[in-house]
Design a protein around this motif. Structure first.
Motif, PDB file in Angstrom:
ATOM      1  N   THR A   2       0.789  -1.210  -0.002  1.00 42.71           N
ATOM      2  CA  THR A   2      -0.041  -0.098  -0.055  1.00 42.71           C
ATOM      3  C   THR A   2       0.877   1.261   0.221  1.00 42.71           C
ATOM      4  N   LEU A   3       0.353   2.377  -0.319  1.00 46.47           N
ATOM      5  CA  LEU A   3       1.030   3.671  -0.478  1.00 46.47           C
ATOM      6  C   LEU A   3       1.445   4.138   0.915  1.00 46.47           C
ATOM      7  N   GLU A   4       0.668   3.773   2.107  1.00 45.08           N
ATOM      8  CA  GLU A   4       0.941   4.185   3.423  1.00 45.08           C
ATOM      9  C   GLU A   4       2.371   3.360   3.840  1.00 45.08           C
ATOM     10  N   SER A   5       1.899   2.042   3.609  1.00 47.80           N
ATOM     11  CA  SER A   5       3.338   1.164   3.880  1.00 47.80           C
ATOM     12  C   SER A   5       4.468   1.493   3.439  1.00 47.80           C
ATOM     13  N   ALA A   6       4.336   1.729   1.901  1.00 43.04           N
ATOM     14  CA  ALA A   6       5.474   2.273   1.309  1.00 43.04           C
ATOM     15  C   ALA A   6       6.421   3.668   1.511  1.00 43.04           C
ATOM     16  N   ILE A   7       5.399   4.585   1.863  1.00 42.45           N
ATOM     17  CA  ILE A   7       5.828   5.689   2.621  1.00 42.45           C
ATOM     18  C   ILE A   7       6.631   5.428   4.012  1.00 42.45           C
ATOM     19  N   ALA A   8       5.869   4.545   4.922  1.00 43.37           N
ATOM     20  CA  ALA A   8       6.815   4.542   6.001  1.00 43.37           C
ATOM     21  C   ALA A   8       8.190   3.812   5.863  1.00 43.37           C
ATOM     22  N   GLU A   9       8.129   2.777   4.957  1.00 42.77           N
ATOM     23  CA  GLU A   9       9.487   1.922   4.579  1.00 42.77           C
ATOM     24  C   GLU A   9      10.499   3.163   4.138  1.00 42.77           C
ATOM     25  N   LEU A  25      21.065   2.351  -2.892  1.00 43.68           N
ATOM     26  CA  LEU A  25      20.282   1.523  -3.537  1.00 43.68           C
ATOM     27  C   LEU A  25      18.860   0.855  -2.768  1.00 43.68           C
ATOM     28  N   THR A  26      19.109   0.878  -1.346  1.00 47.84           N
ATOM     29  CA  THR A  26      17.825   0.827  -0.652  1.00 47.84           C
ATOM     30  C   THR A  26      17.122   1.962  -0.819  1.00 47.84           C
ATOM     31  N   ALA A  27      17.526   3.186  -0.986  1.00 47.34           N
ATOM     32  CA  ALA A  27      16.429   4.307  -0.918  1.00 47.34           C
ATOM     33  C   ALA A  27      15.754   4.145  -2.306  1.00 47.34           C
ATOM     34  N   ARG A  28      16.538   3.954  -3.530  1.00 42.72           N
ATOM     35  CA  ARG A  28      16.018   3.741  -4.636  1.00 42.72           C
ATOM     36  C   ARG A  28      15.134   2.720  -4.755  1.00 42.72           C
ATOM     37  N   THR A  29      15.191   1.434  -4.091  1.00 44.22           N
ATOM     38  CA  THR A  29      14.249   0.573  -3.963  1.00 44.22           C
ATOM     39  C   THR A  29      13.005   0.881  -3.380  1.00 44.22           C
ATOM     40  N   GLN A  30      13.151   1.590  -2.163  1.00 45.08           N
ATOM     41  CA  GLN A  30      11.846   2.266  -1.615  1.00 45.08           C
ATOM     42  C   GLN A  30      11.306   3.187  -2.304  1.00 45.08           C
ATOM     43  N   LEU A  31      11.870   3.999  -3.115  1.00 47.02           N
ATOM     44  CA  LEU A  31      11.202   4.881  -3.986  1.00 47.02           C
ATOM     45  C   LEU A  31      10.478   4.099  -5.200  1.00 47.02           C
ATOM     46  N   ALA A  32      10.998   3.076  -5.639  1.00 42.02           N
ATOM     47  CA  ALA A  32      10.393   2.506  -6.577  1.00 42.02           C
ATOM     48  C   ALA A  32       9.074   1.879  -5.849  1.00 42.02           C
ATOM     49  N   ALA A  33       9.086   1.447  -4.743  1.00 43.21           N
ATOM     50  CA  ALA A  33       7.869   0.663  -4.001  1.00 43.21           C
ATOM     51  C   ALA A  33       6.784   2.007  -3.753  1.00 43.21           C
ATOM     52  N   SER A  39       1.145   4.115  -8.724  1.00 47.25           N
ATOM     53  CA  SER A  39       0.617   3.718 -10.017  1.00 47.25           C
ATOM     54  C   SER A  39      -0.184   2.860 -10.103  1.00 47.25           C
ATOM     55  N   ASP A  40      -0.492   2.142  -8.938  1.00 48.07           N
ATOM     56  CA  ASP A  40      -1.405   1.095  -8.687  1.00 48.07           C
ATOM     57  C   ASP A  40      -2.844   1.897  -8.198  1.00 48.07           C
ATOM     58  N   GLU A  41      -2.622   2.871  -7.693  1.00 48.86           N
ATOM     59  CA  GLU A  41      -3.623   3.771  -7.023  1.00 48.86           C
ATOM     60  C   GLU A  41      -4.762   4.497  -7.967  1.00 48.86           C
ATOM     61  N   ARG A  42      -5.647   3.668  -8.221  1.00 49.10           N
ATOM     62  CA  ARG A  42      -6.724   4.290  -9.233  1.00 49.10           C
ATOM     63  C   ARG A  42      -8.260   4.613  -8.486  1.00 49.10           C
ATOM     64  N   PHE A  43      -8.692   5.680  -8.745  1.00 49.09           N
ATOM     65  CA  PHE A  43     -10.096   5.712  -8.071  1.00 49.09           C
ATOM     66  C   PHE A  43     -11.173   5.996  -9.170  1.00 49.09           C
ATOM     67  N   ALA A  44     -12.107   5.267  -9.177  1.00 49.68           N
ATOM     68  CA  ALA A  44     -13.142   5.865 -10.225  1.00 49.68           C
ATOM     69  C   ALA A  44     -13.432   7.253 -10.312  1.00 49.68           C
ATOM     70  N   SER A  45     -13.414   7.831 -11.505  1.00 43.41           N
ATOM     71  CA  SER A  45     -13.667   9.192 -11.396  1.00 43.41           C
ATOM     72  C   SER A  45     -15.142   9.418 -10.891  1.00 43.41           C
ATOM     73  N   TRP A  46     -15.299  10.539 -10.331  1.00 41.08           N
ATOM     74  CA  TRP A  46     -16.466  11.146  -9.391  1.00 41.08           C
ATOM     75  C   TRP A  46     -17.254  12.090 -10.455  1.00 41.08           C
ATOM     76  N   GLN A  63       2.060  13.654 -11.914  1.00 39.79           N
ATOM     77  CA  GLN A  63       3.152  14.747 -11.862  1.00 39.79           C
ATOM     78  C   GLN A  63       4.045  14.087 -10.547  1.00 39.79           C
ATOM     79  N   LEU A  64       3.470  13.489  -9.484  1.00 40.89           N
ATOM     80  CA  LEU A  64       4.427  12.939  -8.543  1.00 40.89           C
ATOM     81  C   LEU A  64       5.024  11.668  -9.167  1.00 40.89           C
ATOM     82  N   ILE A  65       4.351  10.838  -9.976  1.00 43.18           N
ATOM     83  CA  ILE A  65       4.820   9.625 -10.812  1.00 43.18           C
ATOM     84  C   ILE A  65       6.189  10.230 -11.558  1.00 43.18           C
ATOM     85  N   GLY A  66       5.901  11.131 -12.312  1.00 39.42           N
ATOM     86  CA  GLY A  66       7.040  11.804 -13.173  1.00 39.42           C
ATOM     87  C   GLY A  66       8.201  12.108 -12.104  1.00 39.42           C
TER      88      GLY A  66
END
Length: 111
Positions: A2-9, A25-33, A39-46, A63-66
């Motif tokens: 999840t986004l929350e756990s990736a941020i915490a790591e 390398l560790t920081a890059r791996t966590q940044l990739a997470a 990227s996986d976080e998608r919400f239906a358009s309201w 923008q954040l993904i970029g």
């Protein structure tokens, strides 16, 4: 992850010692997470009154993904770990603000 756990790591990695040789390398791996979670976080358009906010949030997510991709691609080549850590912290703060906006949007859609 999840986004929350990736941020915490990633926060845990940033709080750790930056003197080890594999810190970048560790920081890059966590940044990739974090990137994968965003990227996986998608919400239906309201529809209706939430449409503008959801569209703005989706643009912010893109923008954040970029920014994450740009920072992650050159992370291993940079030697100044303190400066890199500062840039990652600023980016992570923006990701946390995005996450809070999404929580607020979901809350408003329910109420």
């Amino acid at each position: 992850m999840t986004l929350e756990s990736a941020i915490a790591e990633l926060q845990r990695t940033l709080r750790g010692s930056r003197t080890t040789s594999n810190w970048r390398l560790t920081a890059r791996t966590q940044l990739a997470a974090v990137l994968d979670a965003l990227s996986d976080e998608r919400f239906a358009s309201w529809d209706g009154w939430l449409a503008a906010r959801s569209g703005a949030s989706d643009r912010e997510r893109l923008q954040l993904i970029g920014r994450i991709q740009a920072l992650g691609s050159g992370l291993l080549d940079r030697l100044d770990t303190e400066r890199v850590a500062g840039e990652v912290k600023r980016l992570l703060l923006d990701v946390e603000h995005y996450r809070q906006k999404m929580h607020d949007l979901v809350y408003d859609s329910v109420s």
